[in-house]
Motif scaffolding. Structure first.
Motif, PDB file in Angstrom:
ATOM      1  N   LEU A 170       0.816  -1.212   0.000  1.00  0.00           N
ATOM      2  CA  LEU A 170       0.000   0.000   0.000  1.00  0.00           C
ATOM      3  C   LEU A 170       0.851   1.263   0.000  1.00  0.00           C
ATOM      4  O   LEU A 170       0.469   2.272  -0.564  1.00  0.00           O
ATOM      5  CB  LEU A 170      -0.914   0.004   1.234  1.00  0.00           C
ATOM      6  N   PRO A 200     -11.897   5.650   1.102  1.00  0.00           N
ATOM      7  CA  PRO A 200     -11.456   6.143   2.414  1.00  0.00           C
ATOM      8  C   PRO A 200     -10.697   5.084   3.207  1.00  0.00           C
ATOM      9  O   PRO A 200      -9.703   5.384   3.871  1.00  0.00           O
ATOM     10  CB  PRO A 200     -12.767   6.508   3.121  1.00  0.00           C
ATOM     11  N   LEU A 251      -8.956   2.619   1.923  1.00  0.00           N
ATOM     12  CA  LEU A 251      -7.648   2.453   1.293  1.00  0.00           C
ATOM     13  C   LEU A 251      -6.696   3.535   1.767  1.00  0.00           C
ATOM     14  O   LEU A 251      -5.544   3.258   2.112  1.00  0.00           O
ATOM     15  CB  LEU A 251      -7.792   2.526  -0.232  1.00  0.00           C
ATOM     16  N   ILE A 252      -7.192   4.781   1.815  1.00  0.00           N
ATOM     17  CA  ILE A 252      -6.315   5.883   2.211  1.00  0.00           C
ATOM     18  C   ILE A 252      -5.901   5.713   3.661  1.00  0.00           C
ATOM     19  O   ILE A 252      -4.740   5.884   4.019  1.00  0.00           O
ATOM     20  CB  ILE A 252      -7.024   7.225   1.969  1.00  0.00           C
ATOM     21  N   PRO A 310      -1.618   9.997   1.941  1.00  0.00           N
ATOM     22  CA  PRO A 310      -2.439   9.317   2.950  1.00  0.00           C
ATOM     23  C   PRO A 310      -2.183   9.793   4.366  1.00  0.00           C
ATOM     24  O   PRO A 310      -3.123   9.994   5.132  1.00  0.00           O
ATOM     25  CB  PRO A 310      -2.053   7.850   2.786  1.00  0.00           C
ATOM     26  N   ALA A 337      -3.413   2.966   3.822  1.00  0.00           N
ATOM     27  CA  ALA A 337      -2.152   3.403   3.224  1.00  0.00           C
ATOM     28  C   ALA A 337      -1.409   4.323   4.186  1.00  0.00           C
ATOM     29  O   ALA A 337      -0.188   4.246   4.310  1.00  0.00           O
ATOM     30  CB  ALA A 337      -2.423   4.108   1.907  1.00  0.00           C
ATOM     31  N   ALA A 338      -2.181   5.171   4.886  1.00  0.00           N
ATOM     32  CA  ALA A 338      -1.552   6.069   5.845  1.00  0.00           C
ATOM     33  C   ALA A 338      -0.892   5.279   6.970  1.00  0.00           C
ATOM     34  O   ALA A 338       0.194   5.603   7.427  1.00  0.00           O
ATOM     35  CB  ALA A 338      -2.597   7.027   6.413  1.00  0.00           C
ATOM     36  N   ARG A 379       0.297   2.339   6.766  1.00  0.00           N
ATOM     37  CA  ARG A 379       1.443   1.580   6.290  1.00  0.00           C
ATOM     38  C   ARG A 379       2.666   2.448   6.029  1.00  0.00           C
ATOM     39  O   ARG A 379       3.761   1.928   5.819  1.00  0.00           O
ATOM     40  CB  ARG A 379       1.075   0.835   5.009  1.00  0.00           C
ATOM     41  N   GLU A 380       2.480   3.785   6.011  1.00  0.00           N
ATOM     42  CA  GLU A 380       3.624   4.657   5.796  1.00  0.00           C
ATOM     43  C   GLU A 380       4.688   4.346   6.845  1.00  0.00           C
ATOM     44  O   GLU A 380       4.406   4.400   8.033  1.00  0.00           O
ATOM     45  CB  GLU A 380       3.213   6.128   5.919  1.00  0.00           C
ATOM     46  N   GLY A 381       5.861   4.027   6.386  1.00  0.00           N
ATOM     47  CA  GLY A 381       6.948   3.812   7.327  1.00  0.00           C
ATOM     48  C   GLY A 381       7.011   2.438   7.941  1.00  0.00           C
ATOM     49  O   GLY A 381       7.905   2.148   8.720  1.00  0.00           O
ATOM     50  N   VAL A 382       6.076   1.552   7.619  1.00  0.00           N
ATOM     51  CA  VAL A 382       6.193   0.176   8.092  1.00  0.00           C
ATOM     52  C   VAL A 382       7.239  -0.522   7.230  1.00  0.00           C
ATOM     53  O   VAL A 382       7.150  -0.507   6.004  1.00  0.00           O
ATOM     54  CB  VAL A 382       4.832  -0.547   8.006  1.00  0.00           C
TER      55      VAL A 382
END
Lengths: 404, 493
Positions: free
Chosen positions: A27, B308, B310-311, A54, B314-315, B317-320
């Motif tokens: 994602l 919504p 998905l966003i 996001p 996705a937010a 998952r940022e940085g995972v």
């Protein structure tokens, strides 16, 4: 036997390990595109993307009231000889793969629309990652500036535009919400024409930064405007919103709408408002000699929202009179639009379809020069409108104050 | 003599009586101290022998003495004559007291079985809100009595045998003659007889020796610690296998859907029972598929998610740092470790592990950016859903398949999950439990059984026993017209 089984299992395992995952995308490797804009510059397609960020959006959603401290989207453009060529050029400047499945709107500039919408259609119907349910809009001039405009309340502008379109089509119905498959259906229909709503930035300067957002009244905002007329796959002109309303009646695209009307024939001042809750239109062609007359039967019902006439609404004949005025009003709208459409020589009303269906033999003759024959068509609108409800009060305030 | 067989174990008591006055000479009692009920031995055997023996007329031969002792003196329920040494040793190990007479080739075994046993307690692994609070114990005799008290039918049969060369464990099969299919009873008998092992310590030993398929995660024999559940099974034509030394009774044959029935389904109203049963099936699929679906959709099929969501995902998952599949495997393994630790560790440390589990591994992992919050939710929901399945052995099956599914979902996406499900379905359709198709009311399709599969109809509507298990000529459970109705207008009140 055991050996064979073991080899078999091993090969299946190898298949899993070596062939799986090839199209896996995490994602956080996706650039989720909420809106796309298409411009035509110097013989090249310029495709712009509104990519959501996001983390900014989820922060804005969780911290209600604080307002977005970060921009929810970024916009960038790429150029190419074809649309998809331009899209893949994005890998030269974006760390993430563009992801179109969640795109809500495509904004096409009128210049690009004059070049033809064919390439866009092909891209959308050929590729599985883009959806046919995307709403299409037209922007005058540069389409990219529509994507740059931020929106209040709705965090993602692309999302907001689509919501706005949907609400408008459901509650006001002047401009239709045209999905890309509607557009394609219109283009390939016997009439070879379609309509698209216009979106514009009203006011200036554009709201493109967080600072500009931190005001109760924005310097500019997105709004829906006129109706663009498409013939073949090219745009040929505009209809005003008033003209668009009559078109919507003829195309049977009215869900619900509201308009003002005069109370009786003597007083031409439009001082009452009517909410049309339900409307249906039936178009029947009539052949008379070489000419065709279209019988347009509109049937609608709704409720009175407001009246400033000195009338006693308890009397049935008063209601009858009001209904008659409403019918005249709708008839006028239809006639205005018909004249405007005739000037553009484009059958956006779908008359070709109904004639094709009813007179298939004559249609073969007719279709050779349909735009010319279209102009010769006469229309014969019949409108029947019923006022179902008057609201909670019977007499208008005006009648109460004046009679005392 | 005895001592040569058993060695000089200090718990073997040999008591000799040499009393010339009665003419009885050289009586010996042998018992194992820990296996007998001391009071019974004292009051019923020793006391009568020592005091009442004088009142008898002295017979001449020792064999007549034996008769007198057997018929008049030993006041215990079960007295057996023993003719061989092997028999004597066996009886001794069962907790009998042996009586030897000098000059007599026959010994007597009086049943003085006793000793300490756990009493009947509430079931600990299959609890209900409404329903009997008894559970089986480790003592086979208690267990059989619990069953006998529930089914007072003359047709209830109990067949005991001993399995295990060293342990000589009592294994009983219990069924209702005429309701259980003879063929299946016979099959169970032969499978039990075939067992040749040194020890049976738990019913799982038996289960693994007699089950139909070994290469499957799905259980083909049911177990229960609830006498009411076992009784219900027997009444439907199942055969109970009771093993001494364990409170878990085996029930066979069994079908897939039985593992989703709790005995409480029949003690609460049928509407809530139906609802809960559907919840259980849903939970089974959640616990098997949720992490794999999450991985598949978030790495292959992002277009399937609402924008919504998905966003938001996705937010998160940022940085995972890890791909979704690695992230999910990490969390799942963490949970399995926690769960195993929770079962094994001493009760005292319980709170500590929950703090570590909830705070350190859940919250801190998210805050440290190692896993996304959504993944923690998915894994914990999966874990909770797993506990909804009433049969722990079915829950374990879902737990194992989950990992396979996750790998399939992570490599091939939804396509992989679909293929995995197909394989499982084909496998399930091929399973048999003592000749009964595992997916019985679903495939083969048996309409009458559907009344107790996904839904539970009221008692009066369940007229028939499952035809896969119960024998054909005794399929009807109850008479017609059992539906309760208000009194008619003509009935006087």
């Amino acid at each position: 036997m055991r050996r064979i089984a073991r080899v078999f299992l091993l090969s299946i395992g190898m298949c899993l390990v070596t062939t799986g995952c090839w199209d896996r995308t995490e994602l956080n490797e996706l650039a989720i595109t909420s809106a796309t804009a298409i411009d035509w510059e110097d013989g090249q397609w310029v495709v712009s993307y509104q990519v959501v960020i996001p983390s900014a959006i989820s922060a804005a959603m969780s911290a209600v009231g604080e307002g977005a401290s970060k921009l929810p989207v970024i916009v960038y453009s790429t150029k190419g000889k074809t649309i998809r060529d331009a899209v893949w050029h994005s890998s030269l400047e974006s760390p993430r793969k563009l992801f179109f499945s969640h795109t809500r709107v495509i904004v096409v500039s009128n210049i690009a629309a004059k070049q033809g919408l064919g390439p866009l259609m092909d891209v959308y119907f050929r590729n599985p990652d883009s959806r046919e349910t995307v709403s299409v809009l037209i922007a005058e001039g540069n389409a990219r500036k529509i994507l740059e405009q931020l929106m209040q309340i709705q965090i993602i502008p692309g999302d907001g535009i689509e919501e706005m379109m949907r609400r408008e089509a459901a509650d006001f119905s002047a401009l239709p919400n045209v999905r890309i498959y509607d557009l394609a259906m219109g283009i390939v229909s016997p009439a070879h024409s379609a309509v698209l709503p216009e979106i514009l930035v009203s006011g200036s300067p554009g709201v493109t930064s967080v600072d500009a957002m931190n005001r109760t009244s924005l310097t500019s905002k997105l709004r829906l405007g006129r109706l663009a007329v498409i013939r073949g796959d090219k745009m040929i002109g505009w209809l005003t919103r008033n003209e668009a309303m009559g078109v919507a009646f003829m195309r049977d695209e009215i869900n619900a709408t509201t308009f003002s009307f005069p109370c009786h024939s003597q007083d031409r001042k439009e001082s009452s408002a009517f909410r049309l809750n339900h409307s249906s239109t039936k178009v029947t062609p009539r052949k008379s000699g070489d000419h065709y007359a279209m019988e347009i039967a509109v049937k609608g019902e709704g409720m009175l929202l407001e009246t400033n006439c000195d009338l006693d609404l308890n009397k049935p004949e008063v209601i009858k009179e009001m209904e008659k005025q409403l019918e005249i009003k709708v008839k006028d709208m239809i006639k205005t639009s018909w004249n405007a459409t005739k000037n553009l020589q484009t059958d956006i009303l779908g008359f070709a379809d109904v004639i094709h269906r009813k007179y298939p033999k004559q249609w073969k003759q007719l279709k050779k020069d349909w735009p010319a024959s279209f102009v010769q068509v006469k229309i014969d609108p019949h409108v029947k409108i019923t006022i179902k409800r008057m609201g909670l009060s019977k007499k208008s305030f005006k009648s109460i104050t004046e009679n005392n | 003599m005895i001592q040569t067989v058993l060695g000089t174990s200090s718990d073997i008591v040999v008591r000799k009586i040499n009393d010339d006055s009665t003419g009885l000479d050289g009586v010996a009692f042998v018992y194992i101290y820990d296996l007998i009920d001391q009071q019974t031995v004292n009051q019923m055997i020793l006391h009568p022998l020592m005091t009442e023996i004088g009142e008898q007329t002295s017979p001449s031969s020792s064999s007549e003495w034996l008769k007198i002792i057997k018929n008049k003196v030993l006041s215990v329920g079960q007295v057996k004559e023993l003719h061989s040494m092997d028999e004597a040793v066996n009886q001794l190990l069962e907790g009998c007291t042996l009586v030897f007479l000098q000059g007599c080739t026959v010994a007597l075994a009086a049943n003085t079985y006793g000793g300490e046993y756990r009493s009947i307690e509430e079931p600990s692994s299959q609890t209900v809100i409404r329903g009997p609070k008894e559970s089986f114990t480790e003592n086979i005799k208690t267990n059989i009595s619990l069953m006998r008290r529930r089914i007072k039918s003359t047709e209830l049969r109990v067949e005991l045998r001993q399995i295990g060369k060293q342990t000589k464990t009592h294994v009983g099969i219990m069924f209702l003659k005429g309701i259980a299919k003879d063929k299946i009873v016979e099959e169970i008998r032969t499978r039990l007889n075939r067992i040749d092992t040194d020890s049976i310590l738990e019913s799982a030993y038996i289960e693994e020796f007699i089950q139909d398929a070994n290469m499957t995660p799905f259980p083909t024999i049911e177990n229960t610690e609830r006498p009411d559940a076992a009784a219900a099974g027997i009444l439907e034509g199942q055969i109970a296998i009771i093993v001494d030394g364990t409170p878990f009774v085996l029930l066979a044959p069994v079908t897939f859907v039985r593992f989703f029935q709790s005995s409480e389904d029949f003690y609460q109203r049928y509407d809530i029972a139906t609802f809960l049963r559907i919840i259980r099936y849903v939970s089974f699929f959640i616990s098997m598929l949720l992490p794999s679906l999450f991985i598949a959709i978030s790495t292959f099929h992002q277009e399937m998610l609402p924008t919504p969501l998905l966003i938001s995902l996705a937010a998160q998952r940022e940085g995972v740092p890890f791909p979704a599949i690695v992230e999910a495997l990490l969390m799942e393994i963490t949970f399995e470790v926690l769960r195993e630790a929770g079962v094994r560790m001493p009760r005292v440390i319980g709170p500590a592990i929950s703090i570590v589990g909830a705070l350190v591994l859940g919250q801190a992992a998210v805050q440290a950016g190692l896993v996304s919050a959504a993944m923690v939710i998915v894994v914990s929901f999966t874990a909770i859903a797993n506990f909804v399945i009433p049969a722990i052995n079915m829950a374990i099956a879902a737990r194992l398949i989950r990992f396979v599914m996750m790998i399939l979902g992570g490599t091939l996406g939804l396509f992989g999950i679909m293929s995995g499900m197909m394989v499982i379905l084909i496998h399930l359709a091929g399973l048999r439990s003592f000749g009964v198709p595992y997916l019985a009311p679903l495939s083969p399709f048996i309409w009458t059984n559907w009344k107790d599969t996904f839904i539970r109809v009221p008692q009066w509507a369940m007229k028939k026993r499952p035809p896969t298990m119960a024998s054909k000529n005794n399929i009807t459970r109850q008479g017609k017209g059992q539906k309760p109705a208000p009194p008619g207008p003509n009935s006087d009140t």
